[in-house]
Design an enzyme around this catalytic site. Structure first.
Site, PDB file in Angstrom:
ATOM      1  N   LYS A 176       0.834  -1.201   0.000  1.00  0.00           N
ATOM      2  CA  LYS A 176       0.000   0.000   0.000  1.00  0.00           C
ATOM      3  C   LYS A 176       0.877   1.262   0.000  1.00  0.00           C
ATOM      4  CE  LYS A 176      -3.761  -2.314   2.629  1.00  0.00           C
ATOM      5  NZ  LYS A 176      -4.613  -2.200   3.857  1.00  0.00           N
TER       6      LYS A 176
ATOM      7  N   ARG B  10       2.916  -6.307   9.352  1.00  0.00           N
ATOM      8  CA  ARG B  10       2.060  -5.255   9.898  1.00  0.00           C
ATOM      9  C   ARG B  10       2.457  -4.890  11.323  1.00  0.00           C
ATOM     10  NH1 ARG B  10      -3.792  -7.464   7.655  1.00  0.00           N
ATOM     11  NH2 ARG B  10      -3.804  -6.329   5.661  1.00  0.00           N
TER      12      ARG B  10
ATOM     13  N   HIS C 147      -1.818  -5.378   1.728  1.00  0.00           N
ATOM     14  CA  HIS C 147      -3.080  -6.112   1.617  1.00  0.00           C
ATOM     15  C   HIS C 147      -2.723  -7.540   1.227  1.00  0.00           C
ATOM     16  CE1 HIS C 147      -7.034  -7.450   0.316  1.00  0.00           C
ATOM     17  NE2 HIS C 147      -6.410  -7.983  -0.728  1.00  0.00           N
TER      18      HIS C 147
ATOM     19  N   PHE D 277     -15.105   4.030   8.420  1.00  0.00           N
ATOM     20  CA  PHE D 277     -13.784   4.439   7.931  1.00  0.00           C
ATOM     21  C   PHE D 277     -13.635   4.258   6.416  1.00  0.00           C
ATOM     22  CE2 PHE D 277     -13.604   0.028   9.463  1.00  0.00           C
ATOM     23  CZ  PHE D 277     -13.132  -0.641   8.348  1.00  0.00           C
TER      24      PHE D 277
ATOM     25  N   THR E  67      -4.878  -7.632  11.002  1.00  0.00           N
ATOM     26  CA  THR E  67      -5.325  -6.385  10.354  1.00  0.00           C
ATOM     27  C   THR E  67      -4.922  -5.142  11.157  1.00  0.00           C
ATOM     28  OG1 THR E  67      -7.228  -7.605   9.479  1.00  0.00           O
ATOM     29  CG2 THR E  67      -7.352  -5.205   9.414  1.00  0.00           C
TER      30      THR E  67
ATOM     31  N   ARG F 207      -0.867 -14.674   4.817  1.00  0.00           N
ATOM     32  CA  ARG F 207      -1.543 -13.954   5.903  1.00  0.00           C
ATOM     33  C   ARG F 207      -0.747 -14.079   7.208  1.00  0.00           C
ATOM     34  NH1 ARG F 207      -6.180 -10.514   4.963  1.00  0.00           N
ATOM     35  NH2 ARG F 207      -6.730 -10.926   7.119  1.00  0.00           N
TER      36      ARG F 207
HETATM   37  N1  UDP Z   1      -9.377  -1.229   8.234  1.00  0.00           N
HETATM   38  C1  UDP Z   1      -9.352  -0.167   9.140  1.00  0.00           C
HETATM   39  N2  UDP Z   1     -10.048  -0.300  10.307  1.00  0.00           N
HETATM   40  C2  UDP Z   1     -10.758  -1.415  10.626  1.00  0.00           C
HETATM   41  C3  UDP Z   1     -10.771  -2.481   9.705  1.00  0.00           C
HETATM   42  C4  UDP Z   1     -10.080  -2.364   8.524  1.00  0.00           C
HETATM   43  O1  UDP Z   1      -8.703   0.839   8.884  1.00  0.00           O
HETATM   44  O2  UDP Z   1     -11.366  -1.464  11.711  1.00  0.00           O
HETATM   45  C5  UDP Z   1      -8.635  -1.091   6.966  1.00  0.00           C
HETATM   46  C6  UDP Z   1      -7.239  -1.739   7.028  1.00  0.00           C
HETATM   47  O3  UDP Z   1      -6.330  -0.964   6.259  1.00  0.00           O
HETATM   48  C7  UDP Z   1      -7.495  -3.098   6.403  1.00  0.00           C
HETATM   49  C8  UDP Z   1      -8.532  -2.746   5.327  1.00  0.00           C
HETATM   50  O4  UDP Z   1      -9.347  -1.760   5.937  1.00  0.00           O
HETATM   51  O5  UDP Z   1      -6.317  -3.685   5.869  1.00  0.00           O
HETATM   52  C9  UDP Z   1      -9.376  -3.913   4.868  1.00  0.00           C
HETATM   53  O6  UDP Z   1     -10.032  -4.477   5.972  1.00  0.00           O
HETATM   54  P1  UDP Z   1     -10.171  -6.053   6.137  1.00  0.00           P
HETATM   55  O7  UDP Z   1     -11.151  -6.288   7.226  1.00  0.00           O
HETATM   56  O8  UDP Z   1     -10.438  -6.686   4.809  1.00  0.00           O
HETATM   57  O9  UDP Z   1      -8.711  -6.477   6.703  1.00  0.00           O
HETATM   58  P2  UDP Z   1      -7.493  -7.214   5.970  1.00  0.00           P
HETATM   59  O10 UDP Z   1      -8.082  -8.298   5.113  1.00  0.00           O
HETATM   60  O11 UDP Z   1      -6.742  -6.177   5.178  1.00  0.00           O
HETATM   61  O12 UDP Z   1      -6.650  -7.771   7.093  1.00  0.00           O
HETATM   62 MG    MG Z   2      -9.594  -8.244   3.668  1.00  0.00          MG
END
Ligand code: UDP
Ligand code: MG
Length: 168
Positions: free
Chosen positions: A11, A109, A126, A59, A98, A92
Site C-alpha cells: 500500500k 504489519r 493487503h 472508515f 489487520t 496472511r
Molecule cells: N481497516 C481499518 N479499520 C478497521 C478495519 C479495517 O482501517 O477497523 C482497513 C485496514 O487498512 C485493512 C482494510 O481496511 O487492511 C481492509 O479491511 P479487512 O477487514 O479486509 O482487513 P485485511 O483483510 O486487510 O486484514
Molecule cells: Mg480483507
C-alpha cells in the site's frame, strides 16, 4: 493442502516508507512462486471495487483515500500475485493481524504498521483472505497477459480488430 493464488498489495504507506524490498524479502519466507507484479495508480473506481465489502464501515472514505495514495501523496501501489500450497494462509501469517497494534511484532504489519488518529489501520500490505476473494481480486487488478500463466479461464475478444485476452 491446495495450490492457491493470492493477491498482495504494498500500500502507499509501504511505498513511501521504502518498505517494498523488505516486504518482498519477508514474503519469500512463504516459499511461493511469484506469478505477476506491477505498479498501479489506483483509480477511485478500482479502490471502491477492491474494498466493496467495507462500504458501510465508518472508515470507508478514509480507506479509499489511503489506498488511492491521497493520504501519503504517493499515487501508487505495488500489486503482486503469488501461487503455491496454502498460499493464502502462509502469506496472511507473514503479513499479520489487520490491526497493527494487535499484530505479532515480527509480522510485516506488526513491525511497520500504525493506527492513525482517525482510527484507520495503515498496515503496509493487503493480502487476500480466501480463495474466492483472491480470484475476485486478481481478476480485478490484473489482465490475463500480465500473469505468467492463466490462473483462471480466459476468453479472446476483438476490439478495433485487435485480439485481446480477458477473464472468461
Ligand atoms: N481497516 C481499518 N479499520 C478497521 C478495519 C479495517 O482501517 O477497523 C482497513 C485496514 O487498512 C485493512 C482494510 O481496511 O487492511 C481492509 O479491511 P479487512 O477487514 O479486509 O482487513 P485485511 O483483510 O486487510 O486484514
Ligand atoms: Mg480483507
Amino acid at each position: 493442502m491446495a495450490i492457491e493464488q493470492t493477491l498482495i498489495l504494498v500500500k502507499p504507506d509501504g511505498l513511501i516508507k521504502s518498505l517494498t524490498g523488505n516486504v518482498i524479502s519477508r514474503l519469500s519466507e512463504a516459499k511461493l512462486t511469484i506469478m505477476g507484479a506491477k505498479v498501479v495508480r489506483v483509480s477511485r473506481e478500482l479502490a471502491i471495487k477492491h474494498y466493496e465489502h467495507l462500504q458501510d464501515k465508518p472508515f470507508f472514505e478514509e480507506l479509499i483515500q489511503y489506498i488511492m495514495g491521497d493520504v501519503h501523496k504517493t499515487y501508487r501501489v505495488l500489486a503482486l500475485v503469488y501461487q503455491g500450497e496454502d498460499a493464502i494462509t502462509k502469506i496472511r501469517d507473514v503479513v499479520g493481524h489487520t490491526d497493527p497494534e494487535q499484530a505479532n511484532p515480527v509480522s510485516i504489519r506488526g513491525a511497520y504498521g500504525r493506527v492513525t488518529r482517525a482510527g484507520v489501520f495503515e498496515n503496509v500490505v493487503h493480502a487476500s483472505s480466501s480463495a474466492e476473494d483472491a480470484e475476485k481480486e486478481i481478476k480485478l487488478w490484473f489482465m490475463p497477459e500480465e500473469i505468467v500463466e492463466d490462473l483462471y479461464p480466459v476468453k479472446e475478444i476483438t476490439i478495433n480488430e485487435v485480439k485481446k485476452l480477458v477473464w472468461a
